[in-house]
Scaffold this active site. Sequence first.
Site, mmCIF file in Angstrom:
data_model
loop_
_atom_site.group_PDB
_atom_site.id
_atom_site.type_symbol
_atom_site.label_atom_id
_atom_site.label_comp_id
_atom_site.label_asym_id
_atom_site.label_seq_id
_atom_site.Cartn_x
_atom_site.Cartn_y
_atom_site.Cartn_z
ATOM 1 C CG ASN A 234 60.070 36.437 44.868
ATOM 2 O OD1 ASN A 234 59.577 36.353 43.667
ATOM 3 N ND2 ASN A 234 59.137 36.918 45.612
ATOM 4 C CB ILE A 331 47.223 37.615 50.040
ATOM 5 C CG1 ILE A 331 48.129 38.788 50.313
ATOM 6 C CG2 ILE A 331 46.079 37.912 49.154
ATOM 7 C CD1 ILE A 331 49.102 39.150 49.323
HETATM 8 O O1 PMT Z 1 56.336 33.920 38.237
HETATM 9 P P1 PMT Z 1 57.022 32.760 37.547
HETATM 10 O O2 PMT Z 1 58.661 33.209 37.366
HETATM 11 O O3 PMT Z 1 56.430 32.179 36.454
HETATM 12 O O4 PMT Z 1 57.068 31.714 38.642
HETATM 13 C C1 PMT Z 1 55.969 31.110 39.007
HETATM 14 C C2 PMT Z 1 55.999 30.597 40.566
HETATM 15 C C3 PMT Z 1 57.204 29.622 40.886
HETATM 16 C C4 PMT Z 1 56.365 31.809 41.557
HETATM 17 C C5 PMT Z 1 54.676 30.107 40.912
HETATM 18 O O5 PMT Z 1 54.495 28.863 40.177
HETATM 19 C C6 PMT Z 1 54.585 29.609 42.321
HETATM 20 O O6 PMT Z 1 54.777 28.384 42.778
HETATM 21 N N1 PMT Z 1 54.035 30.495 43.211
HETATM 22 C C7 PMT Z 1 53.924 30.470 44.729
HETATM 23 C C8 PMT Z 1 55.165 30.484 45.257
HETATM 24 C C9 PMT Z 1 55.382 30.278 46.765
HETATM 25 O O7 PMT Z 1 55.844 29.206 46.992
HETATM 26 O O8 PMT Z 1 54.479 30.617 47.462
HETATM 27 P P2 PMT Z 1 54.332 30.229 48.978
HETATM 28 O O9 PMT Z 1 54.792 28.919 49.420
HETATM 29 O O10 PMT Z 1 55.311 31.368 49.766
HETATM 30 O O11 PMT Z 1 52.942 30.572 49.145
HETATM 31 C C10 PMT Z 1 51.963 29.348 49.310
HETATM 32 C C11 PMT Z 1 50.543 30.216 48.742
HETATM 33 O O12 PMT Z 1 50.208 31.141 49.604
HETATM 34 C C12 PMT Z 1 50.833 30.728 47.273
HETATM 35 O O13 PMT Z 1 49.681 30.768 46.726
HETATM 36 C C13 PMT Z 1 51.156 32.490 47.469
HETATM 37 O O14 PMT Z 1 50.624 33.219 46.566
HETATM 38 C C14 PMT Z 1 50.149 32.442 48.762
HETATM 39 N N2 PMT Z 1 50.806 33.496 49.708
HETATM 40 C C15 PMT Z 1 52.022 33.235 50.299
HETATM 41 C C16 PMT Z 1 52.423 34.256 51.292
HETATM 42 C C17 PMT Z 1 51.650 35.581 51.510
HETATM 43 N N3 PMT Z 1 52.068 36.479 52.562
HETATM 44 N N4 PMT Z 1 50.602 35.625 50.734
HETATM 45 C C18 PMT Z 1 49.898 34.579 50.014
HETATM 46 O O15 PMT Z 1 49.105 34.660 49.438
#
Ligand code: PMT
Length: 422
Positions: A234, A331
Amino acid sequence: MSSHNGHDNRFLAKMRGIMEQESSKRIVPNTRIILGITGGIAAYKAAELARLLIKQGVEVQVVMTEAACHFITPTTMQGLSGKPVYTDQWDASVPNSMAHINLSRAADAIVIAPASGDFIAKLAHGLADDLLSTLCLARACPLIIAPAMNREMWLNAATQRNIAQLRADGVQILGPDSGIQACGEEGMGRMLEAQQLAQDIMVFFQPGLLSGKKILVTAGPTYEAIDAVRGITNRSSGKMGYAITQAALEQGAEVVLVSGPTALVKPHGAQGVNVESAAQMLDAVKRHVAGCDIFIGVAAVADYRVAQPSAQKIKKSANTLTLELLPNPDILAYVASLPKPPYCVGFAAESENLADYAEQKRRAKKLPLLVGNLAQQAIGSDDNELVLFDDGGSHALPRADKLTLARQLMQHIAQRITGEQR
Ligand code: PMT
């Protein structure tokens, strides 16, 4: 001669001791700062900065480059600082002709404001062809710079490379700000206002809010292989997670940064663990989570991986290709469900309904704090806007560069943690 880090630590320990004894005062007694001024229109703000620092009880010794003297006179700076201003490497009045050594040894920090594009390039390459650059190279104390230049000069790839190098070398970079510039153009590159710089410099000398805390951060994207050369990933650049790492280090924390593939330089002082896939990220987190006080999941972890990645490059054919995808382990949910979890901070990038979706994620993963941002403006960009969700409701952090936001977020987390430990 003491090492840079050794000096930093001893100095900060000394300052912490003093601050604990005198916590009711904002001044940091006996702090000596060299204020270096380089050639740029923002040099006029250095006069106000000197005044504000002196008002806080700081002893200010001004050193100016030849170019700086075209913008503001040494007489003005001498009048404000109450000390003769150094401008010349070959000043015959310095008895041992070693002003660069004498001055840098007597300083607790060097602050360059404004730091021109040219001077930043010199610092990044270790050049020493005048008094100010020589004393920076000879220093045994922290270096803080406040860049100031035209927006195109700031955005130039060379300047950005030099800034990344200085960050990696442990130089503190304050600003720049965005707005109307002296040349009439508008954009990033304005030096921070003197008031803000003075505040940031004083914060630098305060005890770290997260001193003694161990923080684990995940950042960047993950890469899930399809075959030997292709994969699913991504647009996460890692900028937000690296900025958070930097801000946590500034507050005295010990930081382990588990990062997916990015083009960024790991902030100086962090322990870096590079990974590719979500499975590798989970392994790295499992290895480092013990004894951790705070976990911050900034990574954009792929929700799915390819069930059977091919070891060889898949050959093109006229047929449709179907990939079976398996869900990846979560995670953050793993860390949050440990018997004694660290304080867990999640991130959520949503393209719509930010408040609803973010709050749902926070509750589903049982997180004390979730940071929401809008995917389309957060991912890959230098600036961002955050909304913090916790049991008390929501709290917006308005648009700013990612390091500024990261600093605000770390202050918020530090307050929450201190509150919970009471
Ligand atoms: O890296 P940049 O270009 O600066 O952009 C930053 C960002 C937009 C990536 C960041 O600010 C951000 O929002 N990161 C989370 C992205 C997201 O939407 O994650 P998620 O909704 O898929 O997951 C929610 C949370 O669970 C996050 O903290 C993620 O790290 C965690 N997660 C998700 C899936 C997974 N399999 N393991 C996880 O730990």
